[in-house]
Design an enzyme around this catalytic site. Sequence first.
Site, PDB file in Angstrom:
ATOM      1  N   CYS A  86      89.973  29.263  22.237  1.00 15.67           N
ATOM      2  CA  CYS A  86      90.670  28.934  23.482  1.00 15.67           C
ATOM      3  C   CYS A  86      89.760  28.101  24.380  1.00 15.67           C
ATOM      4  O   CYS A  86      88.606  28.453  24.590  1.00 15.67           O
ATOM      5  CB  CYS A  86      91.064  30.236  24.173  1.00 15.67           C
ATOM      6  SG  CYS A  86      91.672  30.005  25.852  1.00 15.67           S
ATOM      7  N   CYS A 113      95.097  28.269  11.282  1.00 17.51           N
ATOM      8  CA  CYS A 113      95.297  29.609  10.729  1.00 17.51           C
ATOM      9  C   CYS A 113      94.823  30.602  11.784  1.00 17.51           C
ATOM     10  O   CYS A 113      93.623  30.746  12.020  1.00 17.51           O
ATOM     11  CB  CYS A 113      94.465  29.716   9.452  1.00 17.51           C
ATOM     12  SG  CYS A 113      94.754  31.214   8.546  1.00 17.51           S
ATOM     13  N   CYS A 152      88.910  30.466  27.906  1.00 17.08           N
ATOM     14  CA  CYS A 152      88.051  31.668  27.924  1.00 17.08           C
ATOM     15  C   CYS A 152      87.088  31.697  26.741  1.00 17.08           C
ATOM     16  O   CYS A 152      86.250  32.587  26.657  1.00 17.08           O
ATOM     17  CB  CYS A 152      88.897  32.942  27.944  1.00 17.08           C
ATOM     18  SG  CYS A 152      89.709  33.305  26.377  1.00 17.08           S
TER      19      CYS A 152
HETATM   20 ZN   LIG Z   1      91.785  32.219  26.403  1.00 14.05          ZN
END
Ligand SMILES: [Zn+2]
Length: 164
Positions: A130, A153, A133
Site C-alpha cells: 500500500c 496476487c 501505510c
Molecule cells: Zn494501507
Amino acid sequence: MNQFLSRRFFILIPFIPFLKSVLKPLKVYAASKGLIEDWSLSKDEWRKRLSPESFNILREEGTERPFSSPLNNEKRQGTFYCAGCDLGLFSSNTKYDSGTGWPSFWDSLENAIETKVDFKLIVPRTEYHCSRCGGHQGHVFNDGPQPTGKRYCNNGLALTFRPE
Ligand SMILES: [Zn+2]
C-alpha cells in the site's frame, strides 16, 4: 574545512539548544498537520489495530493459505481497500480468477501501490505494498491477462471489500 569555517562552526555550538527550541514548534505544526495521513505507526500500534493474521501479512510480509480467503470468490461490483489504512487499491473491474487461490487483479488503482524486489523464495519476486501505510499486500507477476499482462496476487486478509 579551513580554519576560518571551523572556527565559525564552533562559535555556533552554544546556540544549538536555542536553535532547536526555535525550530521545534515548526516541527510540531508539520506533524499535527499531517496526522490523518501519517501512517508511520510502530509495530505495537499496528498490533492493536489489526487481527493477528492481518498483522502477520501486512506488517511482516506473511502469506495466507491459498483458497482461505472469502474475497477469493467475491464477484460483486465494488472496491478493494487496504485492511491497514482503508486506501482503495483495486477495482472489481480488474479482478479475475487466476486459479491460484488468492484474489487476483490485472491492474491496481492509480498511485495505490508501490513495489520492491524481495528474495524470500531465492528467485527475485516483486513485492507490492500500500502506497499510504506501507502494508504488504502480495506479489506481482508477468503472467496475467491483457491488457496489462500483470497478475497482482493479493492476500485476502490484507484487503477489505465494499460493494458499490
Ligand atoms: Zn494501507
